[in-house]
Design a protein around this motif. Structure first.
Motif, PDB file in Angstrom:
ATOM      1  N   THR A  53      -5.168  -5.750  -1.413  1.00  0.00           N
ATOM      2  CA  THR A  53      -4.179  -4.274  -1.905  1.00  0.00           C
ATOM      3  C   THR A  53      -3.041  -4.957  -3.380  1.00  0.00           C
ATOM      4  OG1 THR A  53      -4.297  -3.430   0.511  1.00  0.00           O
ATOM      5  CG2 THR A  53      -2.318  -2.326  -1.110  1.00  0.00           C
ATOM      6  N   GLN A  90      -2.437  -2.615  -7.072  1.00  0.00           N
ATOM      7  CA  GLN A  90      -1.159  -1.097  -7.750  1.00  0.00           C
ATOM      8  C   GLN A  90      -1.991  -1.588  -9.563  1.00  0.00           C
ATOM      9  OE1 GLN A  90       2.501   0.176  -6.861  1.00  0.00           O
ATOM     10  NE2 GLN A  90       2.001   0.131  -4.807  1.00  0.00           N
ATOM     11  N   GLY A 113       0.706  -1.360   0.389  1.00  0.00           N
ATOM     12  CA  GLY A 113      -0.229  -0.464  -0.181  1.00  0.00           C
ATOM     13  C   GLY A 113       0.898   1.565   0.168  1.00  0.00           C
ATOM     14  N   HIS A 115      -2.972   3.353  -6.799  1.00  0.00           N
ATOM     15  CA  HIS A 115      -3.097   2.502  -4.809  1.00  0.00           C
ATOM     16  C   HIS A 115      -4.242   2.507  -5.240  1.00  0.00           C
ATOM     17  CE1 HIS A 115       0.884   2.678  -3.885  1.00  0.00           C
ATOM     18  NE2 HIS A 115       0.867   3.912  -3.871  1.00  0.00           N
TER      19      HIS A 115
END
Length: 265
Positions: A201, A203, A69, A182
């Motif tokens: 999590t 990207q 993150g 993100h």
């Protein structure tokens, strides 16, 4: 004061009267159950590097890799938690909400994500939290000159087709990182109040050709130099594979761009 959230009528007022946690608890309903069935492995967003991407690819399930993150999530895992603020549920994330209404400047970017499980079924009601840096490479709430802002952060719930979209600006390329966005996936809006509830999590990477076109415009001069110093192959997150994270981008610098990505969780 303007919070730019997308709630209307009573849904807009209730977070201020009841508090967001209580309201979302009332709204959660069956949405949580849908994604819970698709994410039986539990939270998978704690990876500290991009190395987990290789594991996901090797498994053959097609899930988007779990990634870090980063140091500026504002999800309660590292400093502030914007997820518990009234106004964070919104599609237009360009402006700060609350005590500041500053609008981040830059080439328009629409971020469109389509959430499915590994069998290809849509995940309606799942929630996505997105955040990224501004045109200067700063992260709101953390970076010098932007600590009093919370722009370029927002949460949306997926529609019946599993789609979420955000209106934003194209992020900068800052030292050591490929241009990226993100995001965290949650089972429902009710769960999207702290990082510990995230089921993924990860990207999103932006294509080089689009980055070059954007960075040739006013305000992005510093990104021209930093983009020349990095590549997807050298980036600390994407270097182990980016095929499931590289967005498809359409548009132009005048009318803006749309970055689309299928997200399997």
């Amino acid at each position: 004061m303007s919070d730019h959230d997308d709630f209307g009528g009573i849904s807009r007022d209730l977070p201020r009267l009841l508090g967001r946690r209580r309201l979302l608890g009332l709204l959660a309903g069956g949405a949580a159950a849908t994604l819970a069935a698709a994410c039986t492995s539990g939270p998978a967003g704690s990876s500290s590097t991009g190395s987990s991407g290789g594991a996901s690819a090797a498994s053959g399930v097609g899930a988007i890799p779990a990634e870090t993150g980063g140091p500026y999530p504002a999800d309660g895992s590292n400093g502030p938690n914007v997820l518990d603020d009234a106004g964070i549920v919104r599609s237009d994330i360009r402006s700060s909400f609350g005590s500041s209404t500053t609008t981040a400047q830059g080439v328009p970017l629409r971020i469109e994500l389509t959430l499915t499980d590994t069998a290809g079924a849509a995940l309606p009601g799942a929630a996505v939290y997105v955040w990224h840096c501004d045109r200067e490479g700063r992260y709101s709430l953390y970076s010098r000159g932007a600590t009093g802002e919370n722009y370029l952060r927002g949460v949306q719930a997926a529609d019946p087709a599993g789609k979420v979209s955000f209106t934003s600006i194209f992020p900068a390329c800052y030292q050591g990182r490929w241009p990226h966005v993100h995001f965290e996936v949650y089972r429902s809006l009710a769960d999207a109040t702290s990082s510990g509830n995230a089921v993924r999590t990860t990207q999103l990477a932006l294509p080089k050709e689009t980055c070059e076109a954007v960075y040739a415009t006013d305000g992005y001069a510093a990104s021209v130099r930093t983009l020349a110093q990095v590549s997807l192959a050298s980036d600390m997150v994407f270097r182990d594979g980016w095929d499931r994270q590289l967005a498809t981008v359409t548009g132009d610098v005048t009318s803006g761009f749309t970055a689309s990505l299928p997200v399997v969780v």
